[in-house]
Design an enzyme around this catalytic site. Structure first.
Site, PDB file in Angstrom:
ATOM      1  N   LYS A  94      43.527  33.033  47.090  1.00  0.00           N
ATOM      2  CA  LYS A  94      43.396  32.182  45.852  1.00  0.00           C
ATOM      3  C   LYS A  94      44.748  31.140  45.619  1.00  0.00           C
ATOM      4  O   LYS A  94      44.478  29.927  45.570  1.00  0.00           O
ATOM      5  CB  LYS A  94      43.492  32.973  44.644  1.00  0.00           C
ATOM      6  CG  LYS A  94      43.020  32.300  43.574  1.00  0.00           C
ATOM      7  CD  LYS A  94      42.741  33.075  42.286  1.00  0.00           C
ATOM      8  CE  LYS A  94      42.011  34.492  42.460  1.00  0.00           C
ATOM      9  NZ  LYS A  94      41.583  35.120  41.117  1.00  0.00           N
ATOM     10  N   LYS A 106      48.585  42.324  43.051  1.00  0.00           N
ATOM     11  CA  LYS A 106      47.668  43.011  41.925  1.00  0.00           C
ATOM     12  C   LYS A 106      48.243  44.194  41.338  1.00  0.00           C
ATOM     13  O   LYS A 106      48.819  44.943  42.261  1.00  0.00           O
ATOM     14  CB  LYS A 106      45.949  42.952  42.373  1.00  0.00           C
ATOM     15  CG  LYS A 106      45.245  42.813  41.193  1.00  0.00           C
ATOM     16  CD  LYS A 106      44.856  41.501  40.842  1.00  0.00           C
ATOM     17  CE  LYS A 106      43.885  40.976  39.815  1.00  0.00           C
ATOM     18  NZ  LYS A 106      43.500  39.647  40.003  1.00  0.00           N
ATOM     19  N   SER A 361      49.214  29.744  35.602  1.00  0.00           N
ATOM     20  CA  SER A 361      50.473  30.843  35.587  1.00  0.00           C
ATOM     21  C   SER A 361      51.363  30.111  36.233  1.00  0.00           C
ATOM     22  O   SER A 361      52.555  30.520  35.964  1.00  0.00           O
ATOM     23  CB  SER A 361      49.694  32.093  36.044  1.00  0.00           C
ATOM     24  OG  SER A 361      49.198  32.883  35.444  1.00  0.00           O
TER      25      SER A 361
HETATM   26  N1  GLU Z   1      44.184  37.640  36.818  1.00  0.00           N
HETATM   27  C1  GLU Z   1      44.013  36.353  37.198  1.00  0.00           C
HETATM   28  C2  GLU Z   1      43.294  36.299  38.586  1.00  0.00           C
HETATM   29  O1  GLU Z   1      42.555  37.077  38.835  1.00  0.00           O
HETATM   30  C3  GLU Z   1      45.051  35.504  37.146  1.00  0.00           C
HETATM   31  C4  GLU Z   1      46.261  35.814  37.833  1.00  0.00           C
HETATM   32  C5  GLU Z   1      47.582  35.081  37.584  1.00  0.00           C
HETATM   33  O2  GLU Z   1      47.521  34.286  36.711  1.00  0.00           O
HETATM   34  O3  GLU Z   1      48.511  35.517  38.317  1.00  0.00           O
HETATM   35  O4  GLU Z   1      43.258  35.270  39.181  1.00  0.00           O
END
Ligand code: GLU
Length: 427
Positions: A94, A106, A361
């Site tokens: 991502k 994660k 973020s």
């Molecule tokens: N939990 C979100 C995701 O799966 C955001 C992760 C983040 O902001 O670091 O992309």
């Protein structure tokens, strides 16, 4: 016997197929198909009744060649280390696909926050940080919210980190409330980002956004803001599927002329359960969980959990569906992918489609580290630019090569991460 779904096996399967296409060398393939590091730990919490409950926690850092690991923390009763591994790997792709200088991580805790008081949740958040305080931080690994975690949890975690390390370090975590170092626009970012990519996909498909209909699975943060943005741009949402915490089942709330988000929110309790009686009174049809797939709509937006569109239910997708925008992480299994490809439905894959959250973020982290905050318009404008650019880079590659959109996104992301590993001399 029903095969047990394993998100990490699925993430590896998706990766392996593309690694082979890219003719990635053996060392790089081996390095990228596993997390670099993982921490498994226990978090003891003094409960309100005086007893101690011990929760199992994880932080997995899949890859940090492009920058500090980045990714949310989930609180979920069915959390497993393999789910966290898969999600950390998807975070690596991502961040790479939207080209922000971060890696993938994660975290998780096996728990159901619905059954914990606010004080118990605070103790759990602080306990989680104490276990990983040496392994996370603004230049190492930056957590954020995910399923069933929220800005309040983030600020408790930040506060615990700062108490232990001394000094202010708001860049340790993102998704914080704006009053304590959060970014304007972060709450909306994932859902809005989903719709920025939908808008671009529709223009490539030559479908007018005005009058387009979507059916959405989920009614949490991602789903709500995706729905709001789509409606703002002239589309409508004909159904939302939502988990009912009282019945331990999901239902689809249908209104073919378009749901009213503010009304549905006004009848949603603090656990996210929509009041069925009041919805019925307002002429919503209440159908079973999978019915969101079968509603007459051009767009499907799975925005709940992984493993939702499967080989078993994909045939239920309405024949008018032209586009699937994956707001959730890993909502579609490889069996369902085959059906989607076969039907010629355009797919915006998860780690591209829902990258708006982590992109914002990243902006939050930059602002926190500078201690200088941007106006909301600027945040959303930059977000739109990033999402739009990333979307077209993937769609152009898919067009040029004839690859499925998911594979094209993987090709771009894997190449970026592999290059960073090579330049660092890791492989
Ligand atoms: N939990 C979100 C995701 O799966 C955001 C992760 C983040 O902001 O670091 O992309």
């Amino acid at each position: 016997m029903v095969k047990q779904f394993n998100a990490f096996e699925m993430a590896q399967q998706q990766f392996d197929a593309v690694a082979e296409k890219l003719q990635l060398d053996g060392g790089t393939t081996e390095l990228l198909r596993w997390p670099l590091r993982e921490y498994h730990f226990l978090v003891p919490v003094r409960m309100d009744d005086g007893s101690v409950r011990v929760f199992k926690g994880y932080r997995v850092q899949h890859n940090d060649a492009r920058g500090p690991a980045k990714g949310g923390i989930r609180f979920h009763p069915q959390e497993t280390v393999d789910t966290v591994r898969a999600l950390s790997m998807w975070m690596t792709w991502k961040c790479a696909v939207v080209d922000i200088p971060l890696g993938g991580g994660k975290g998780g805790v096996i728990c159901d926050p619905h059954n914990l008081s606010p004080r118990e949740q605070e103790a759990l958040c602080r306990g989680w940080i104490r276990q990983v305080v040496r392994n996370v931080g603004p230049v190492q690994d930056v957590p954020a919210p995910d399923v069933m975690t929220n800005p309040q949890h983030m600020v408790w975690m930040m506060d615990e980190y700062e108490r232990i390390t001394g000094g202010h370090q708001p860049g340790v975590i993102t998704g914080k409330p704006v009053e304590v170092g959060g970014s304007l626009g972060r709450t909306e970012a994932t859902g809005f980002g989903v719709v920025y990519t939908v808008r671009e996909a529709l223009s490539r498909l030559r479908i007018q956004i005005e009058g387009v209909r979507a059916s959405i699975q989920g009614f949490g943060n991602v789903a709500q803001y995706a729905a709001k943005k789509l409606i703002e741009l002239g589309g409508s949402v004909v159904a939302v599927a939502c988990w009912d915490n009282d019945d331990h089942a999901a239902y689809t709330f249908v209104k073919p002329e378009g749901i009213d988000i503010d009304f549905l929110l006004s009848i949603t309790d603090r656990f996210g359960t929509i009041d069925k009686d009041r919805a019925r009174e307002a002429k919503y049809d209440i159908l079973p969980a999978d019915a969101w797939l079968a509603q007459e709509a051009e767009i499907l937006i799975p925005a709940a959990l992984e493993n939702q569109i499967t080989g078993d239910n994909a045939a239920q997708m309405h024949r008018r569906v032209k586009l699937i925008a994956e707001g959730a992480n890993g909502p579609t299994t490889p069996e369902a992918d085959a059906i989607i490809k076969d039907r010629g439905i355009f797919l915006i894959p998860d780690f591209l489609c829902n990258a708006g959250g982590v992109t914002c973020s990243y902006f939050e982290q930059v602002q926190s580290n500078m201690n200088f905050y941007w106006p909301k318009d600027e945040v959303l404008e930059r977000l739109d630019q990033k999402m739009t650019q990333a979307f077209h880079a993937v769609a152009d590659l898919a067009d040029e090569t004839g690859e499925y959109m998911r594979d094209a996104a993987y090709m771009i992301a894997i190449q970026k991460v592999a290059t960073a590993c090579r330049l660092r001399g890791w492989v």
